[in-house]
Design a protein around this motif. Structure first.
Motif, PDB file in Angstrom:
ATOM      1  N   ASP A 157       2.083  33.263  50.131  1.00 53.16           N
ATOM      2  CA  ASP A 157       3.372  32.617  50.352  1.00 53.16           C
ATOM      3  C   ASP A 157       3.480  31.460  49.379  1.00 53.16           C
ATOM      4  N   ALA A 158       4.686  30.963  49.172  1.00 57.19           N
ATOM      5  CA  ALA A 158       4.869  29.850  48.247  1.00 57.19           C
ATOM      6  C   ALA A 158       6.162  29.124  48.558  1.00 57.19           C
ATOM      7  N   ALA A 159       6.152  27.802  48.327  1.00 55.82           N
ATOM      8  CA  ALA A 159       7.352  26.979  48.425  1.00 55.82           C
ATOM      9  C   ALA A 159       7.517  26.259  47.093  1.00 55.82           C
ATOM     10  N   ILE A 160       8.650  26.481  46.434  1.00 60.34           N
ATOM     11  CA  ILE A 160       8.926  25.847  45.144  1.00 60.34           C
ATOM     12  C   ILE A 160       9.842  24.651  45.376  1.00 60.34           C
ATOM     13  N   ALA A 161       9.480  23.508  44.814  1.00 61.21           N
ATOM     14  CA  ALA A 161      10.274  22.291  44.974  1.00 61.21           C
ATOM     15  C   ALA A 161      11.655  22.485  44.359  1.00 61.21           C
ATOM     16  N   GLU A 162      12.678  22.120  45.116  1.00 63.19           N
ATOM     17  CA  GLU A 162      14.063  22.255  44.652  1.00 63.19           C
ATOM     18  C   GLU A 162      14.625  20.940  44.128  1.00 63.19           C
ATOM     19  N   SER A 163      13.861  19.867  44.232  1.00 66.43           N
ATOM     20  CA  SER A 163      14.319  18.557  43.779  1.00 66.43           C
ATOM     21  C   SER A 163      13.109  17.690  43.496  1.00 66.43           C
ATOM     22  N   ILE A 194      10.172  19.748  34.900  1.00 67.04           N
ATOM     23  CA  ILE A 194       8.970  19.751  35.743  1.00 67.04           C
ATOM     24  C   ILE A 194       9.235  20.668  36.930  1.00 67.04           C
ATOM     25  N   GLN A 195       8.312  21.582  37.176  1.00 67.00           N
ATOM     26  CA  GLN A 195       8.438  22.512  38.298  1.00 67.00           C
ATOM     27  C   GLN A 195       7.116  22.528  39.061  1.00 67.00           C
ATOM     28  N   ALA A 196       7.219  22.501  40.387  1.00 67.72           N
ATOM     29  CA  ALA A 196       6.014  22.486  41.217  1.00 67.72           C
ATOM     30  C   ALA A 196       6.148  23.473  42.359  1.00 67.72           C
ATOM     31  N   ALA A 197       5.007  24.037  42.756  1.00 67.05           N
ATOM     32  CA  ALA A 197       4.986  24.990  43.874  1.00 67.05           C
ATOM     33  C   ALA A 197       3.764  24.747  44.734  1.00 67.05           C
ATOM     34  N   PHE A 198       3.939  24.896  46.028  1.00 59.84           N
ATOM     35  CA  PHE A 198       2.862  24.818  47.016  1.00 59.84           C
ATOM     36  C   PHE A 198       2.580  26.251  47.452  1.00 59.84           C
ATOM     37  N   VAL A 199       1.359  26.718  47.187  1.00 57.21           N
ATOM     38  CA  VAL A 199       1.063  28.146  47.254  1.00 57.21           C
ATOM     39  C   VAL A 199      -0.039  28.420  48.271  1.00 57.21           C
ATOM     40  N   ALA A 200       0.169  29.391  49.140  1.00 55.64           N
ATOM     41  CA  ALA A 200      -0.857  29.841  50.079  1.00 55.64           C
ATOM     42  C   ALA A 200      -1.631  30.998  49.462  1.00 55.64           C
ATOM     43  N   LEU A 201      -2.949  30.977  49.656  1.00 57.15           N
ATOM     44  CA  LEU A 201      -3.843  31.932  49.001  1.00 57.15           C
ATOM     45  C   LEU A 201      -4.803  32.552  50.007  1.00 57.15           C
ATOM     46  N   PRO A 202      -5.286  33.751  49.720  1.00 56.24           N
ATOM     47  CA  PRO A 202      -6.224  34.386  50.647  1.00 56.24           C
ATOM     48  C   PRO A 202      -7.663  33.895  50.510  1.00 56.24           C
ATOM     49  N   SER A 203      -7.993  33.238  49.386  1.00 62.87           N
ATOM     50  CA  SER A 203      -9.387  32.862  49.156  1.00 62.87           C
ATOM     51  C   SER A 203      -9.480  31.844  48.031  1.00 62.87           C
ATOM     52  N   VAL A 204     -10.667  31.250  47.893  1.00 63.20           N
ATOM     53  CA  VAL A 204     -10.917  30.364  46.751  1.00 63.20           C
ATOM     54  C   VAL A 204     -10.902  31.175  45.462  1.00 63.20           C
ATOM     55  N   GLU A 205     -11.424  32.401  45.528  1.00 62.03           N
ATOM     56  CA  GLU A 205     -11.398  33.279  44.345  1.00 62.03           C
ATOM     57  C   GLU A 205      -9.969  33.503  43.867  1.00 62.03           C
ATOM     58  N   ALA A 206      -9.035  33.622  44.813  1.00 64.03           N
ATOM     59  CA  ALA A 206      -7.634  33.814  44.436  1.00 64.03           C
ATOM     60  C   ALA A 206      -7.075  32.581  43.736  1.00 64.03           C
ATOM     61  N   ASP A 244       4.473  20.281  56.751  1.00 59.39           N
ATOM     62  CA  ASP A 244       3.902  21.486  56.148  1.00 59.39           C
ATOM     63  C   ASP A 244       5.028  22.241  55.428  1.00 59.39           C
ATOM     64  N   PRO A 245       4.887  22.523  54.134  1.00 55.02           N
ATOM     65  CA  PRO A 245       5.962  23.204  53.406  1.00 55.02           C
ATOM     66  C   PRO A 245       6.134  24.666  53.786  1.00 55.02           C
ATOM     67  N   LEU A 246       5.124  25.252  54.422  1.00 54.21           N
ATOM     68  CA  LEU A 246       5.170  26.684  54.741  1.00 54.21           C
ATOM     69  C   LEU A 246       5.218  26.899  56.247  1.00 54.21           C
ATOM     70  N   ALA A 247       5.834  27.985  56.655  1.00 53.46           N
ATOM     71  CA  ALA A 247       6.044  28.244  58.079  1.00 53.46           C
ATOM     72  C   ALA A 247       4.761  28.649  58.784  1.00 53.46           C
ATOM     73  N   ARG A 248       3.871  29.348  58.077  1.00 46.90           N
ATOM     74  CA  ARG A 248       2.642  29.829  58.702  1.00 46.90           C
ATOM     75  C   ARG A 248       1.435  29.106  58.141  1.00 46.90           C
ATOM     76  N   ARG A 249       0.368  29.041  58.955  1.00 49.40           N
ATOM     77  CA  ARG A 249      -0.895  28.417  58.523  1.00 49.40           C
ATOM     78  C   ARG A 249      -1.701  29.416  57.700  1.00 49.40           C
ATOM     79  N   HIS A 250      -2.368  28.896  56.679  1.00 49.23           N
ATOM     80  CA  HIS A 250      -3.251  29.710  55.846  1.00 49.23           C
ATOM     81  C   HIS A 250      -4.539  28.930  55.603  1.00 49.23           C
ATOM     82  N   HIS A 251      -5.550  29.610  55.107  1.00 46.37           N
ATOM     83  CA  HIS A 251      -6.848  28.963  54.917  1.00 46.37           C
ATOM     84  C   HIS A 251      -6.969  28.230  53.581  1.00 46.37           C
TER      85      HIS A 251
END
Length: 482
Positions: free
Chosen positions: A324-330, A231-243, A282-289
């Motif tokens: 940006d993205a953060a992938i779970a390591e555990s 099982i692999q999971a990632a928390f991903v920042a995106l520029p838009s809903v379309e993305a 927050d898993p990411l250092a910067r805020r995104h929409h």
């Protein structure tokens, strides 16, 4: 609003004596505190009142209790978990119904890891079912934020969806067999463990999604799946809903069979979780929409899902589809990512009044729905705070709106119908549904009558009349009066 018909004084004493003889001292609750605890929904939007709470411990007790109530002409509100968001499992305000809780019928009766099935009672809690499946090296795939309290009977009654519908389907796809107590107290035994059973009408399907209006689900045969080894999971920042929709399509084309979940979240929802839920970071250092939570899963330990996740995200990042993205390591980190998504409803509740729209549209139409829906609601409440999130992979968006910071809860909730109508107009234009997974309950019976008029609603009424001719099973829910 609660029904204001004159309330009854209480259960007739002769009926109470007969019910107590069947159910025992623990099975019949008549004190007001116990009744009140079973008469309010999770959001406290539909408070009601009841004559008593019935708590059978077996199917035989349930059947006899239903028979006695039918004989006395007393309506029954089936309740299994009481986590409905549409008022589907609480009594009306008339005080002339009884609540029938299946909470004592909570046993896991059999786990068959070879046939990949599990037999359970309707009061079994979803988390306990998941744990029993895992102990047999299997997976029960339904997953949702209320799994620590939601019960199997309620999940069947609402045809619950959740975070993994994209991969495994709704509750309807997880049910092989059912046992149901009908409105007259007779028991319909459909407890077959067969994957193939082409013998006439698929009667069990009538009760999945019927919200207790056709009978009380008492037992079920559930389908199990192989337990994931990778099982692999990632928390991903995106520029838009379309993305978000574009990234979903990338994963589907890369290896659709491994894509277990794809959840969208907006920054406002993330902020509410960080504000109201302890120990969330927050898993990411910067805020995104915009964000997505992506999970891949496979029963093969050598599936190299980490490589697949990194490859798709890497290419998407090069093309500007991912910021940006953060992938779970555990496993601990994976669960922490999921907690951000699963606490959205609780965080929004703590923030104050909100209007919830559980809608679905074709996946490709999600960006247009969110953009046009927000614009439509802001024409009604300019300072409203949109909180869309949910299951992008199957087109189901929880299109919620929190009240403006300077508006009282009551004033905002008074606009519920106008806000829902504005969202539903866009949903309808895009060929969607006004109820994706929460059901109809009391909240949406009028909308159902609008959207499903003609032969469709009449067929529902005929089924209801055939199985419950006196209208004693969960009255006022799902099927609108003609």
């Amino acid at each position: 609003m609660p029904d204001t018909a004159p309330p009854r004084a209480g259960l007739p004493s002769a009926l109470a004596d007969r019910l107590r003889a069947v159910l025992g001292a623990k099975g019949l609750l008549t004190d007001q505190a116990a009744i009140a605890a079973h008469s309010a929904d999770w959001r406290n939007l539909f408070p009601g009142s009841a004559l008593a709470v019935l708590r059978p411990a077996t199917t035989a007790e349930c059947a006899e209790a239903v028979r006695l109530c039918a004989e006395a002409g007393i309506a029954i509100v089936p309740q299994a978990g009481n986590t409905s968001l549409v008022g589907g499992s609480t009594p009306l305000g008339r005080g002339d119904e009884v609540v029938l809780s299946v909470a004592r019928m909570n046993r896991i009766l059999e786990v068959d890891p070879v046939g990949m099935t599990m037999t359970v009672e309707a009061g079994a809690v979803l988390a306990a079912v998941q744990q029993a499946a895992a102990a047999a090296d299997c997976l029960f795939p339904l997953s949702l934020s209320s799994e620590g309290s939601a019960q199997i009977g309620g999940l069947i009654g609402t045809n619950a969806g959740g975070n993994t519908t994209l991969r495994y389907g709704n509750m309807r796809e997880q049910v092989l067999g059912l046992e149901v107590v009908l409105a007259d107290g007779s028991v319909l035994d459909l407890m077959r463990r067969l994957r193939k059973d082409n013998t006439g009408y698929a009667l069990r399907q009538l009760f999945i999604g019927a919200e207790g209006t056709l009978g009380v689900v008492t037992r079920a045969v559930l389908r199990l799946m192989p337990r994931p080894r990778d099982i692999q999971a990632a928390f991903v920042a995106l520029p838009s809903v379309e993305a978000a929709v574009g990234l979903l399509n990338r994963f589907q084309r890369h290896d659709g069979d491994s894509l277990a979940a794809f959840e969208y979240m907006a920054r406002f929802g993330i902020e509410l979780v960080l504000r109201h839920i302890p120990d969330v970071k927050d898993p990411l250092a910067r805020r995104h929409h915009h964000y997505a939570l992506v999970e891949l899963a496979s029963p093969r330990p050598d599936a190299d899902l980490r490589g697949a996740l990194e490859a798709v995200l890497g290419r998407a990042m090069e093309e500007g589809l991912v910021l940006d993205a953060a992938i779970a390591e555990s496993e601990t980190q994976r669960l922490a990512l999921w907690r951000i998504r699963e606490e959205h409803a609780e965080a929004q509740k703590r923030e104050g009044a909100s209007v919830k729209n559980d809608v679905s549209v074709p996946v490709s139409a999600i960006p247009e729905l969110i953009a046009r829906g927000i614009a439509a609601v802001r024409r009604i409440v300019p300072e409203v705070r949109p909180c869309p999130f949910g299951h992008v992979g199957d087109g189901n968006i929880h299109f919620n709106f929190s009240r403006p910071e300077d508006m009282a809860d009551e004033a905002f909730l008074a606009l519920w119908e106008a806000i829902a109508d504005a969202v539903n107009a866009e949903v309808r234009r895009l060929g969607g549904s006004f109820s994706a997974e929460h059901g109809i309950g009391r909240l949406k019976t009028g909308t159902l009558a609008e959207w499903r008029a003609g032969a469709e609603i009449e067929t529902m009424r005929r089924i209801k009349a055939a199985l419950d001719p006196r209208g004693l099973m969960n009255p006022g829910k799902v099927v609108p009066a003609s």
